[in-house]
Every structure is written in C-alpha cells, then in structure tokens.
Design an enzyme around this catalytic site. Structure first.
Site, PDB file in Angstrom:
ATOM      1  N   LYS A  46       0.631  -1.147   0.047  1.00  0.00           N
ATOM      2  CA  LYS A  46       0.053  -0.073   0.017  1.00  0.00           C
ATOM      3  C   LYS A  46       0.853   1.110   0.097  1.00  0.00           C
ATOM      4  O   LYS A  46       0.678   2.209  -0.578  1.00  0.00           O
ATOM      5  CB  LYS A  46      -0.754   0.021   1.351  1.00  0.00           C
ATOM      6  CG  LYS A  46      -1.896   1.201   1.310  1.00  0.00           C
ATOM      7  CD  LYS A  46      -2.781   1.006   2.478  1.00  0.00           C
ATOM      8  CE  LYS A  46      -2.469   1.653   3.759  1.00  0.00           C
ATOM      9  NZ  LYS A  46      -2.357   3.236   3.450  1.00  0.00           N
ATOM     10  N   ARG A  47       1.899   1.182   0.645  1.00  0.00           N
ATOM     11  CA  ARG A  47       2.789   2.455   0.677  1.00  0.00           C
ATOM     12  C   ARG A  47       3.480   2.687  -0.468  1.00  0.00           C
ATOM     13  O   ARG A  47       3.755   3.970  -0.846  1.00  0.00           O
ATOM     14  CB  ARG A  47       4.006   2.162   1.764  1.00  0.00           C
ATOM     15  CG  ARG A  47       3.742   3.001   3.101  1.00  0.00           C
ATOM     16  CD  ARG A  47       4.829   2.673   4.079  1.00  0.00           C
ATOM     17  NE  ARG A  47       4.505   1.190   4.809  1.00  0.00           N
ATOM     18  CZ  ARG A  47       5.311   0.258   4.724  1.00  0.00           C
ATOM     19  NH1 ARG A  47       6.611   0.363   4.312  1.00  0.00           N
ATOM     20  NH2 ARG A  47       5.007  -0.938   5.370  1.00  0.00           N
TER      21      ARG A  47
END
Ligand code: GLU
Length: 508
Positions: A265-266
């Site tokens: 997600k980062r």
C-alpha cells in the site's frame, strides 16, 4: 474425479489488495473452467486484527468485479456457516484430538515466560528463538509436566493454548501445482499455536479443518503462505491421514514496479497509484486509500490486467473477456517468479476496454462519473452519442468529464491565446456569414456542415485549416476533442450558433 471446489479465504483486516483480487480471479477461473464451485470463506478468528466494515468491503469488491461466489456468507451453501467466528465451537474438538494423539500439547506459558525463553536462547547463541522441538522441553507445557499437574492446571482454569508438536529431524514434502515438489526440514518449523487462550482457533487450525469439512479440492493462495504450508500439511496428516488433502498452489507475488519486493500500500501512496480494488476508509483513522474503481477503472480491464500479472496465455493475445479467460486459463501457465506491477500498462488495459465496450454499455458508468462532478444526465440517448464520439480519447472513466463536459454545457472559458494572435476581420466575417448559412441550411449533419464550411472558406479565400482551430475553441473551449463538425452536429444548430456568437464577442 470429485467436483472441483476452490475457496478464497480472506481475513477481514482492511482494504483488498490487488494481489488478493488476483487470488480470487485465479481461483474463480480455475473453478469455472472445470465446472466447479467457488467458495468465499471469511477467516475472522484473529479478533485482534478484525476491522469493522472490512468483510462488507470485500464482498462489495467482488460484486464490482462481477465475481459471484457459489457459496459464501452471503450466498449461503451446504457447509454454512462460512464465517469462521461462527464455527468457533467446532475447532476445539480437533485440537483436543491432536492432543490425545500426541500431536499437540497444552501450553500454559505466560507472554513474559515466552519472552524470557527468547532472551535465554539469545544468550546461548541458539539460531532459532522459537517455541519448538528444542525449547519446548524447558517450558510450562503438558509435554514436560506430569499428567496430573497438567490436569490440575486445566481444572483450575489456567489460561492455556494448544500447540502443534512438530517433531525434529523429519521432512515435510508436498507438491505445489506451480512450484513442483517442496521439501521442508521440520527442524526449521516451530510449534505454532492452534487454539488460543480465548478458545478461538488460529488461522492454521481453522484453515485445515474448514478445507477438510468444506471438501476443498484445490487451495490457491499467495506465495507468502509457503512458510505456513508445512504446518498445514502436518495437520492434514495428523487429523485426516492426508485423506482428500487439496492440491496446493502458491501464486507468485505482485512486485513493486522496480521488481524489488512485494507491492505494498505504501508503494501506491509513494508512486501515486492505487493498490486496492476500491476506495478503503480505515474506520479507526478515517484515512481513505484510493481504489482502482474510483480512479475510473473498468472491472473488465482491472481483471484482465490482473490475469496477465503472473499468467500468460502462450499467445500474443492480451485483451481477454472473463469468458475468454475462463476458456484459456490453466495453472501450468502461471509463473513461478513474481510479476512487476506497471501502472501505465494497467491504464493501457483500461483504455483498450473503454474502446472495446459499446457506448451504451459505458453510458451508465459515465453517468455516475459525471454525477460525481455535479453534471446530471437527463437524456441517455444523447449521452450514448457523446460517449461514442469521445471514448477513444478516454483512458479512465473519470476522463469523460473533461472529454465530454462541453457537450452538456458551453465552455466557461476559451483558450483565447490559441486564437487571438492570428485573428483577423476576415475570419470574423467568415464566422458571421457561416452563422447565416447554417441558419438557412436544412440539413445539419456533420457532412453538410463541413460542406458549407469549406465552400464558404473557398469563397472567402481562407484556408479551412486556419478556421477549424478557432471553430474548435468556440465549441470546446480548448484544443482537443473529436472532429469539429461531429461536435457541431451533436450539440445541435442552436448551441453551435450560440457558442460561435459568444466567442466572436470575445475574440473581437
Ligand atoms: N486467511 C488467509 C488470508 O488472509 C488465507 C490464506 C489461505 O488461503 O490459506 O490470506
């Protein structure tokens, strides 16, 4: 051969990563190709990781993708309930059976005692700091205690877990449909907790018991589960003598664009693309993580793109409908190595799908997109015409606002800089006369307008090319869009005249 039964077994802990959707897809394609069943089982036994709303979100994502489960929390089915927390009472008997057979044991250690054990193992320079065949003999468990001591602790309600007993110096072997034979030395496998102090099973116990009870024939999941597989194989052996154990397949990871590790997600936040199927709002922080859907992806394109991440059809074909994927899919074409995510390629798939789908299929989706920008569509036939004209120019559904907005309302501003430096009285006169001629014209189709335009240009001795850009700016406001005569006929005579008049005032 028994009927194929596959399962997607998500834990409701947050947004649905595109790797998760790809797991769904490969399960689904395999099942549908073999006329089998696709089951969705919610694995929510880890209460500490449970996130409110995540289960509904997962089912919403599947619905958006057009993937319906044959059996699930929602669809029901012969092996209900499909939510593990509702099956809680069922798991203890399997855990107790393992203890009785000498394949598991009660462990009464407190978290502090386990920490002390780890500290001790550190000082001895022992490679493994785990609760395993090596360390368990020093711990507070039923393997070390006398039977009556164990019984006394159980009778007094001392908190305890049940751990699998992994024997030293053995090997666990299994065949993975993608990776082939996998052999693991049990000396590297720890005694995982199977039943927690709160009576809930851990994932390891629940997944095996449920795959057995639900008659799962093939278990496909992400590569990150390979390290857990030996525990599952051992449980299958201890509990069911490996009878009817599913075929395993661990799907390759979806990697960061540079290939350096699993896409997280980062990475999406950092590089500016979504990694979740749909927008996900964390109920605790209120933070929203962007999804493919809201960004303007078509589910057809999203799934097509995911299918090509880690699988190939063995031909040059890249665009596949769901039916074509079902026909073409086979596990032996799933790659062993990870697949790099490429956002530009993802957009390419979406563009291809926007071009491929008919304007009437796209129209309801475009209506929603435009409504989000406060542009309400009242005439669907008109919208279909517009979509047909501009869809080639749209990569994302959200592009339709910019590409189609001027068909619904006159542009608020005009790109004057593109016209004014070369604006002349002759050009002004041309457009004044052009208005008179189209008012008189019976026919206002694109070819008729073009003929009037070109004839008049010849009469006035101006190159039509020099007049088309101003006309485009008048109708669109800027230098883009489909053919200018197509725009004119679509917005209609009245609008065309009104926009030309407004622009002439501005260009003066
Ligand atoms: N509940 C596991 C997860 O959240 C499923 C792993 C499996 O399919 O065995 O990914």
């Amino acid at each position: 051969m028994s009927k194929v039964r596959v399962r997607f077994a998500p834990s409701p802990t947050g947004g649905l990563h595109l790797g998760g959707v790809r797991t769904v897809l490969f399960n689904y394609l395999f099942a549908k190709k073999q006329d089998g069943s696709f089951i969705v089982r919610v694995e929510d036994t880890d209460q500490s990781r449970y996130v409110e709303g995540a289960e509904k979100y997962i089912f919403d994502c599947l619905a958006w993708c057009g993937i319906a489960a044959d059996e699930s929390v929602i669809a029901g089915g012969p092996y209900a309930p499909y939510r593990q927390s509702e099956r809680k009472d069922l798991y203890r008997q399997y855990a107790e059976k393992l203890v009785q057979d000498g394949n598991a044991y009660y462990a009464f250690d407190t978290p502090e005692e386990i920490e002390t054990m780890r500290e001790f193992l550190k000082t001895t320079g022992s490679g493994s700091l785990q609760y395993d065949h090596n360390s368990r003999s020093r711990m507070n468990n039923s393997l070390r205690l006398l039977p009556e001591e164990t019984q006394a602790l159980l009778n007094s309600g001392t908190p305890h877990v049940i751990r699998i007993k992994v024997n030293a110096n053995e090997t666990v072997q299994f065949t993975d449909m993608i990776r082939g034979d996998i052999t693991v030395d049990t000396n590297n496998v720890d005694d995982k907790v199977l039943l927690k102090a709160d009576g809930m099973p851990t994932y390891h116990l629940a997944v095996v018991v449920d795959d057995y009870l639900m008659k799962i024939t093939h278990a496909f999941r992400g590569e990150e589960w390979v390290p857990s597989a030996p525990i599952h194989i051992l449980l299958w052996k201890y509990l069911f003598g490996l009878h009817n154990m599913p075929h395993w397949a661990h799907l390759p990871l979806i990697l960061k664009p540079d290939g350096n590790g699993k896409l997280s997600k980062r990475d999406g936040d950092r590089l500016g693309f979504p990694v979740y199927a749909m927008d996900w709002t964390d109920p605790k922080t209120g933070d929203t993580t962007k999804g493919f859907k809201e960004l303007g992806f078509l589910p057809e394109a999203f799934l097509n793109m995911l299918a090509m991440l880690g699988w190939n059809p063995g031909t040059e074909q890249e665009i596949f409908s769901m039916d074509e994927l079902i026909q073409s899919f086979s596990m032996d074409r799933v790659h062993t190595s990870g697949a790099k995510f490429d956002f530009e390629k993802a957009k390419w798939f979406n563009h291809e799908w926007i071009k491929k789908l008919s304007a009437s299929t796209l129209a309801p989706l475009v209506t929603n997109t435009l409504a989000q920008k406060n542009l309400q569509i009242t005439d669907n036939d008109y919208l279909v015409k517009v979509v047909d004209l501009v869809k080639e120019r749209c990569t994302l559904l959200t592009d339709f606002y910019e590409q189609a907005g001027y068909f619904f309302k006159a542009p608020l501003t005009l790109d004057e800089a593109a016209v004014k430096p070369k604006w002349t009285t002759e050009k002004n006169n041309f457009f004044e006369e052009f208005i008179i001629r189209i008012v008189a014209a019976e026919n206002f189709d694109s070819a008729a307008i073009e003929t009037i335009f070109k004839e008049l240009a010849t009469e006035k001795n101006i190159k039509p090319g020099e007049l088309q850009l101003p006309m485009r700016i008048m109708l669109v406001g800027a230098k883009f869009g489909p053919g200018v005569f197509d725009i004119a006929t679509t917005i209609g005579k009245e609008q065309t005249i009104a926009r030309i008049k407004t622009a002439l005032e501005i260009f003066k």
